[in-house]
Write a protein that holds these residues in place. Structure first.
Motif, PDB file in Angstrom:
ATOM      1  N   VAL A   1     -44.066 -15.901 -53.874  1.00 28.30           N
ATOM      2  CA  VAL A   1     -43.747 -15.941 -55.313  1.00 28.30           C
ATOM      3  C   VAL A   1     -42.456 -15.185 -55.572  1.00 28.30           C
ATOM      4  O   VAL A   1     -41.565 -15.662 -56.280  1.00 28.30           O
ATOM      5  N   TRP A   2     -42.319 -13.987 -54.987  1.00 32.77           N
ATOM      6  CA  TRP A   2     -41.097 -13.185 -55.171  1.00 32.77           C
ATOM      7  C   TRP A   2     -39.873 -13.937 -54.650  1.00 32.77           C
ATOM      8  O   TRP A   2     -38.836 -13.981 -55.305  1.00 32.77           O
ATOM      9  N   LEU A   3     -40.002 -14.530 -53.459  1.00 31.55           N
ATOM     10  CA  LEU A   3     -38.881 -15.245 -52.855  1.00 31.55           C
ATOM     11  C   LEU A   3     -38.440 -16.451 -53.682  1.00 31.55           C
ATOM     12  O   LEU A   3     -37.263 -16.798 -53.704  1.00 31.55           O
ATOM     13  N   ASN A   4     -39.374 -17.097 -54.378  1.00 29.23           N
ATOM     14  CA  ASN A   4     -39.076 -18.336 -55.090  1.00 29.23           C
ATOM     15  C   ASN A   4     -38.956 -18.172 -56.601  1.00 29.23           C
ATOM     16  O   ASN A   4     -38.915 -19.167 -57.327  1.00 29.23           O
ATOM     17  N   GLU A   5     -38.867 -16.941 -57.086  1.00 23.61           N
ATOM     18  CA  GLU A   5     -38.707 -16.720 -58.527  1.00 23.61           C
ATOM     19  C   GLU A   5     -37.382 -17.299 -59.009  1.00 23.61           C
ATOM     20  O   GLU A   5     -36.337 -17.068 -58.382  1.00 23.61           O
ATOM     21  N   PRO A   6     -37.401 -18.023 -60.121  1.00 23.90           N
ATOM     22  CA  PRO A   6     -36.124 -18.477 -60.689  1.00 23.90           C
ATOM     23  C   PRO A   6     -35.356 -17.268 -61.246  1.00 23.90           C
ATOM     24  O   PRO A   6     -35.953 -16.231 -61.552  1.00 23.90           O
ATOM     25  N   PRO A   7     -34.044 -17.380 -61.359  1.00 26.16           N
ATOM     26  CA  PRO A   7     -33.226 -16.234 -61.816  1.00 26.16           C
ATOM     27  C   PRO A   7     -33.697 -15.603 -63.118  1.00 26.16           C
ATOM     28  O   PRO A   7     -33.647 -14.379 -63.254  1.00 26.16           O
TER      29      PRO A   7
END
Length: 75
Positions: A61-67
């Motif tokens: 989830v952290w790696l794929n968070e949108p900006p």
């Protein structure tokens, strides 16, 4: 321990309205799993540091968070 990813998150300090930066780094450790290191500071307070131990799902989830959602692990 291996660094997986790191990033800088900009934010506005509420009391001084100054632009500040927080640093986030995700590490993988064979014995502890994933470790998220958070460090940031604002002009109105001392720098804050945190360590969070994450499961695989949380790390993804952290790696794929949108900006626009980055920095959500500070809450």
């Amino acid at each position: 321990m291996q660094l997986v990813s790191s990033r800088t998150v900009s934010f506005i300090d509420v009391s001084s309205l100054a632009i500040c930066e927080a640093k986030e780094a995700l590490f993988h450790d064979e014995s502890n799993g994933f470790i998220l290191y958070l460090t940031g500071g604002s002009p109105s307070s001392a720098s804050e540091e945190r360590l969070l131990f994450l499961e695989l799902r949380e790390a993804l989830v952290w790696l794929n968070e949108p900006p626009e959602d980055q920095g959500s692990f500070w809450e």
